[in-house]
Design a protein around this motif. Structure first.
Motif, PDB file in Angstrom:
ATOM      1  N   UNK A 162      50.676  42.733  10.439  1.00 27.56           N
ATOM      2  CA  UNK A 162      51.116  41.332  10.451  1.00 27.56           C
ATOM      3  C   UNK A 162      52.224  41.074   9.430  1.00 27.56           C
ATOM      4  N   UNK A 163      52.203  41.805   8.326  1.00 27.53           N
ATOM      5  CA  UNK A 163      53.250  41.642   7.312  1.00 27.53           C
ATOM      6  C   UNK A 163      54.623  41.992   7.879  1.00 27.53           C
ATOM      7  N   UNK A 164      54.642  43.001   8.748  1.00 32.29           N
ATOM      8  CA  UNK A 164      55.903  43.377   9.396  1.00 32.29           C
ATOM      9  C   UNK A 164      56.219  42.444  10.562  1.00 32.29           C
ATOM     10  N   UNK A 165      55.180  42.042  11.285  1.00 29.01           N
ATOM     11  CA  UNK A 165      55.375  41.160  12.439  1.00 29.01           C
ATOM     12  C   UNK A 165      55.971  39.821  12.018  1.00 29.01           C
ATOM     13  N   UNK A 166      55.489  39.278  10.904  1.00 27.67           N
ATOM     14  CA  UNK A 166      55.983  37.990  10.400  1.00 27.67           C
ATOM     15  C   UNK A 166      57.231  38.154   9.530  1.00 27.67           C
ATOM     16  N   UNK A 167      57.692  39.401   9.437  1.00 29.74           N
ATOM     17  CA  UNK A 167      58.891  39.736   8.657  1.00 29.74           C
ATOM     18  C   UNK A 167      58.751  39.347   7.186  1.00 29.74           C
ATOM     19  N   UNK A 168      57.517  39.441   6.695  1.00 36.95           N
ATOM     20  CA  UNK A 168      57.287  39.273   5.260  1.00 36.95           C
ATOM     21  C   UNK A 168      57.799  40.513   4.530  1.00 36.95           C
ATOM     22  N   UNK A 169      57.603  41.662   5.177  1.00 39.49           N
ATOM     23  CA  UNK A 169      58.184  42.915   4.692  1.00 39.49           C
ATOM     24  C   UNK A 169      59.211  43.365   5.717  1.00 39.49           C
ATOM     25  N   UNK A 170      60.438  43.487   5.289  1.00 39.27           N
ATOM     26  CA  UNK A 170      61.509  43.917   6.195  1.00 39.27           C
ATOM     27  C   UNK A 170      62.190  45.144   5.601  1.00 39.27           C
ATOM     28  N   UNK A 171      61.953  46.261   6.233  1.00 40.42           N
ATOM     29  CA  UNK A 171      62.589  47.516   5.834  1.00 40.42           C
ATOM     30  C   UNK A 171      63.113  48.183   7.101  1.00 40.42           C
ATOM     31  N   UNK A 172      63.785  49.287   6.933  1.00 46.13           N
ATOM     32  CA  UNK A 172      64.251  50.013   8.110  1.00 46.13           C
ATOM     33  C   UNK A 172      63.045  50.485   8.930  1.00 46.13           C
ATOM     34  N   UNK A 173      63.132  50.305  10.231  1.00 46.71           N
ATOM     35  CA  UNK A 173      62.055  50.666  11.163  1.00 46.71           C
ATOM     36  C   UNK A 173      60.783  49.839  10.939  1.00 46.71           C
ATOM     37  N   UNK A 174      60.933  48.615  10.439  1.00 46.93           N
ATOM     38  CA  UNK A 174      59.728  47.824  10.164  1.00 46.93           C
ATOM     39  C   UNK A 174      58.955  47.506  11.437  1.00 46.93           C
TER      40      UNK A 174
END
Length: 230
Positions: A162-174
């Protein structure tokens, strides 16, 4: 070594294998399409969730809880909740925008999704409230069981996703990390569903040893019956 332990090893091996294969394909060979909508990674998620649903649906009948008849109603409802959870995730992971079937798009990808979830969950949760004291007792007794630990691991994986889905964490290949975390989370759900009957039976059974012996004999009888039919 019993059958359930073999299955656990198999699923853990599958989780590692899928993680490594997809990581190599996406990060090394830049196969980004694999984690796209309705692509292979999402198809695998749906397959795992379908397996979870099948396991729970097979446990819904009274026969599965005959060892603990006094708690059968509450455990069957708990099984229904498990099945409903897997179905909810299946609907969530589906995408029907390309089907051009309006009613299907409405319930899966549109506002109808919330209505469908209400129709599924409100009746179940209202019934579950009647067994709240028994469920509290089950949680206390089974908090360190395999089922509980696998569910905790699933929650961690899905929260991480969910952290990646909500773009709370945005890194390459998130987006890849989001999908691979979901695959592992759903695998942990599958592991939890496979140990669910045993752990819930032990949580409500007064004689744990007798319950284990009864489940073991039932499993052996089932295997013998299957072999004889073959």
């Amino acid at each position: 070594m019993n059958h359930s332990l073999y299955m656990r090893y198999f699923i853990f091996s599958l989780m590692m294998l899928l993680t490594i294969i997809f990581a190599v394909q996406v990060i090394v060979f830049d196969q980004a399409y694999l984690y796209g909508e309705n692509e292979l990674m999402e198809d695998i998620q749906l397959g795992i969730l379908l397996a979870v649903a099948i396991v729970f649906f097979r446990l819904i009948g009274e026969k599965s809880w005959s060892i603990v008849e006094h708690s059968a109603p509450s455990l069957m409802l708990l099984t229904n909740l498990g099945a409903a959870l897997s179905i909810s995730f299946i609907i969530r992971e589906m995408s029907c925008k390309d089907t051009e079937v309006d009613w299907l798009i409405f319930f899966v990808d549109g506002q109808g999704y919330k209505l469908l979830m209400l129709l599924i969950w409100v009746p179940l949760l209202l019934k579950a409230f009647k067994f709240k004291h028994e469920y509290i007792s089950i949680v206390k007794k089974s908090i360190l069981s395999s089922t509980a630990l696998f569910l905790m691991a699933a929650v961690v994986c899905l929260a991480f996703s969910a952290l990646f889905d909500k773009e709370i964490i945005v890194v390459e290949y998130f987006r890849f990390y989001e999908e691979i975390a979901e695959i592992n989370g759903y695998c942990f759900m599958l592991l939890a569903s496979m140990s669910f009957r045993k752990d819930m039976t032990l949580a409500v059974c007064r004689d744990a040893k007798a319950a284990l012996e009864s489940m073991s004999s039932t499993q052996e009888s089932s295997i013998v019956a299957t072999e004889s039919r073959a």
